[in-house]
Design a protein around this motif. Structure first.
Motif, PDB file in Angstrom:
ATOM      1  N   UNK A   1      49.841  41.623  29.644  1.00  0.00           N
ATOM      2  CA  UNK A   1      48.889  40.913  28.799  1.00  0.00           C
ATOM      3  C   UNK A   1      48.527  39.555  29.395  1.00  0.00           C
ATOM      4  N   UNK A   2      49.512  38.858  29.905  1.00  0.00           N
ATOM      5  CA  UNK A   2      49.247  37.573  30.543  1.00  0.00           C
ATOM      6  C   UNK A   2      48.384  37.741  31.790  1.00  0.00           C
TER       7      UNK A   2
ATOM      8  N   UNK B   1      46.257  40.136  32.413  1.00  0.00           N
ATOM      9  CA  UNK B   1      44.898  40.476  32.012  1.00  0.00           C
ATOM     10  C   UNK B   1      44.164  39.250  31.471  1.00  0.00           C
ATOM     11  N   UNK B   2      44.885  38.377  30.782  1.00  0.00           N
ATOM     12  CA  UNK B   2      44.257  37.172  30.241  1.00  0.00           C
ATOM     13  C   UNK B   2      43.847  36.207  31.366  1.00  0.00           C
ATOM     14  N   UNK B   3      44.593  36.190  32.458  1.00  0.00           N
ATOM     15  CA  UNK B   3      44.303  35.285  33.568  1.00  0.00           C
ATOM     16  C   UNK B   3      43.522  35.956  34.684  1.00  0.00           C
TER      17      UNK B   3
END
Lengths: 553, 206
Positions: free
Chosen positions: B121-122, B124-126
């Motif tokens: 998730x991190x 994909x967020x970055x």
């Protein structure tokens, strides 16, 4: 004085000189040489009249004038010392004497008028010129003229040959005055060359203008001094300033940007983890069913599994291959428990097998944790064949001959083929159903490839959500290799809805819905934030590049 | 055995056994031979698993002796020995082995997989912050659509996502792409097998 030969010089003259003489004779300037001796009255020495004819007119005029001056003026005032009063006298004298050296040569008529008296005078007088009043240069030339005259008289020739090969007098180098020497072209370089290139070594020492005995390379000397001023261009100056800046910042410590970036990333990771944990655990703690389960037509492949199990006769042997990794047990446990619960409800005789060392232990965990209430599980009316080593080769062997592949249960030493569930099983196709429960697509694919074609009814699978896309194409194969598939939490929830049951699938569906929403929002916000930062940095980079380009220009 | 002599023998054995198994699918008389060979494979795989365990033990034992990562190697060796001895004594269904498996191994591996969810998730967020080209944007957009179509979000179902767009992505697009991938993998597997059978590739060290 050179000796003159008795040979006729006319014979040795070159052709061009002969032609010149012929032309002169034609013009009447020079009498033929052959008749010259007969015309001479003295017999040898040419007469003054002949001399006057040979000598140029200006010279004749000079002789006549000096003779007249010598006769009229015993003393001649030196030039320049006379006063102005003497000028008219001089002019009168000039008129009397005739033209002077500085005057223009007399007109030809005057010269011709003067010539006859000269000839008359010369005829009476001796052919030699008066020496008392003559200038120095004429007095100095007299003996030579006498000698020339004597030689000419001796030869009997009235004219001096211009060129004679036998009578070549070597010309002695005349004394050239210094001012004339300075005017000579190349005199300076010759002087400098003479002074520089004067040889100092070898047999030609002292001579100048010769090839050096020593090569230039052997001569030592001081190198010429160069100007100390350094000329650099603007570009070089710019580069030098950049280098100077780099060197100046060498000793300065640079802030480690990576350390600056690590802390915000770590905090962000903690924040995301906390949010996901909250989104997952809160629905579990609160309970309820907020998220609606999938519709009845959502997953037809799961419906096929349900139908196949629904049609299972009682006490049918069902092979359940448990190929689940320990890390993904939590995900596969939901659909697996739903399917196993259905199988147990249909009174199937379950036979478990695993090609992973942790498989048998996970089977036991699942049965005791989720299906302990089932009578078959409670009574232990199932067969756990244990671990089958060998990988794909073992699958092939078990598919062809299960008894040969597993002659006994390793942990107990018991012969499983004597159990009621396996009494009539000699091949894989003897099982009513073969259910593969896997978390990896490769394992499911291996079972499909090795065993799917040998089964008349095909395989049923329970898999994780990550393996489903790889296994879906096998649902449409002909002949059928995969009949049905239940994948992930969505499949579990759907299967439980089909069975009108509530189990792990339903329990996890709420938490799954909230966690999925939280992850989606985090990814969306992070993407927009990242895109905003990236576009801002791109603008800064392009602006910086424009400034640098402008500076360079 | 000298290395020069091992190479042709191992190659000959590999080619012979592989050819026998392949030919058994065409000649039914060779089915028993195939069964025999596959039985040997099952035994050899089990022995190879034991050898792997032994090798792992020796590697970390030597690390302890040399002083390299002494703590971690010691914990690994100790856990291995304790688990092995206890399971050997009580069996895999024993109390202590079950306790070790259910309360140590399964939670540890499950936790590692859960951390992977946070890390992904991190990442994909970055993703767009690291690289913001067209393909990255397309990838993130596809990811968001698939996530949104997998289940209701915060208890709210979006029919146009879960019933229309989601099934289209899962059933149509991904299946077609995966078919192509499986065909390629199959052809590659066939080629690799032929190379091993013909002795061109020798992964067994021949």
């Amino acid at each position: 004085m050179p000796s003159h030969s008795s040979q006729d010089p006319e014979e040795n003259l070159p052709d061009w000189l002969k032609d010149l003489r012929k032309r002169q004779q034609q013009e009447g300037d020079i009498e033929p040489r052959e008749t010259a001796p007969e015309q001479t009255p003295s017999g040898g020495e040419p007469s003054p009249e002949q001399k006057g004819e040979e000598e140029p007119e200006w010279l004749l005029e000079i002789r006549r004038r000096h003779q007249e001056e010598a006769s009229t003026q015993p003393h001649r005032t030196p030039p320049g010392e006379g006063s102005e009063e003497d000028v008219p006298h001089e002019e009168e004298g000039r008129e009397k004497t005739g033209p002077r050296l500085t005057d223009t040569p007399p007109a030809p008529e005057e010269a011709q008028e003067a010539e006859p008296p000269k000839e008359e005078e010369r005829g009476e007088k001796e052919p030699t010129l008066p020496t008392g009043e003559l200038p120095d240069w004429l007095q100095g030339a007299e003996p030579e003229e006498k000698g020339d005259q004597e030689s000419l008289q001796n030869e009997g020739a009235t004219s001096v040959p211009a060129f004679s090969q036998n009578d070549i007098e070597p010309l002695s180098p005349g004394e050239v005055p210094s001012w004339l020497e300075a005017l000579r072209p190349g005199a300076e370089t010759r002087k400098s060359r003479a002074s520089e290139e004067e040889e100092s070594t070898g047999p030609l020492a002292g001579l100048s203008g010769v090839l050096p005995a020593e090569p230039e390379i052997a001569r030592f000397g001081y190198t010429p001094s160069r100007p100390s001023r350094l000329e650099i261009s603007e570009n070089q100056q710019r580069h030098a300033s950049v280098l100077e800046r780099l060197i100046a910042t060498e000793g300065q410590s640079v802030v480690d940007q990576s350390q600056v970036r690590i802390l915000p990333i770590r905090i962000l990771r903690y924040v995301i983890g906390v949010l996901l944990v909250l989104a997952t655990t809160l629905p579990l703690l609160v309970g309820g069913q907020a998220a609606p389960r999938p519709e009845m037509e959502a997953y037809p492949e799961s419906a096929r599994v349900y139908n196949a199990i629904e049609m299972l006769p009682a006490d049918s042997p069902v092979l359940v291959v448990f190929e689940v990794e320990t890390s993904l047990y939590g995900e596969v446990a939901a659909p697996a428990s739903a399917v196993l619960s259905h199988l147990l409800q249909k009174q199937g005789r379950l036979v478990f097998l695993a090609t992973d060392p942790t498989g048998p232990a996970l089977v036991e965990r699942l049965l005791t944790a989720e299906l302990a209430a089932q009578p078959s599980v409670a009574t232990g009316d199932y067969v756990n064949l244990g671990y089958l080593s060998g990988g794909i080769a073992a699958l092939r062997q078990f598919s062809a001959d299960p008894r040969a592949a597993l002659p006994e249960i390793a942990r107990t030493g018991e012969d499983p083929w004597t159990r009621q569930a396996l009494e009539n099983v000699d091949s894989l196709d003897d099982f009513a159903l073969v259910v593969i429960m896997t978390s990896e697509a490769e394992t499911g694919k291996a079972w499909i490839e090795q065993s799917g074609t040998t089964l008349s009814n095909g395989l049923l699978m329970v898999s994780s959500a990550q393996a489903a896309p790889v296994l879906l194409p096998y649902l449409q194969s002909h002949p059928a290799t995969l009949n049905g598939l239940v994948a992930g939490f969505s499949g579990a929830s759907y299967y439980e809805r089909l069975r009108a049951d509530v189990g792990l699938g339903t329990m996890y569906w709420n938490a799954y819905s909230y966690a999925l929403g939280a992850a989606l929002i985090l990814i969306l916000i992070g993407g927009l934030y990242g895109r905003t930062i990236q576009s801002g940095s791109d603008n800064q980079t392009s602006t910086g590049e424009e400034h640098s380009n402008a500076d360079q220009q | 055995m000298k290395k020069a002599l091992r190479a042709p023998i191992s190659t000959l054995v590999a080619i012979a056994t592989g050819a026998a198994v392949v030919l058994s699918f065409f000649f039914f008389e060779l089915e028993e031979l195939r069964g025999l060979i596959l039985g040997w494979v099952i035994l050899l795989a089990a022995v190879a698993l034991l050898l792997g365990l032994a090798n792992l033990f020796l590697v970390h034992f030597h690390k302890i002796r040399r002083g390299e990562s002494r703590v971690y190697s010691f914990v690994l060796v100790a856990a291995m020995l304790v688990t092995f001895i206890i399971t050997l004594l009580q069996g895999s269904l024993g109390v202590f082995p079950n306790w070790l498996f259910n309360y140590v191994q399964v939670p540890m591996e499950s936790s590692l997989m859960a951390m992977l969810a946070v890390t992904l998730t991190l990442a994909a967020a970055r993703a767009l912050q690291q690289r913001s080209d067209l393909m990255s944007i397309v990838f993130i957009a596809a990811l968001l659509v698939l996530l949104a179509s997998s289940a209701p979000l915060f208890g709210l179902e979006l029919p146009w996502l879960t019933r229309t767009l989601g099934p289209y992505f899962n059933q149509e697009l991904s299946v077609g792409a995966m078919r192509g991938l499986l065909i390629g993998v199959g052809l590659g597997t066939l080629t690799t097998g032929l190379r091993v059978l013909l002795g061109i590739d020798r992964p067994y060290g021949g």
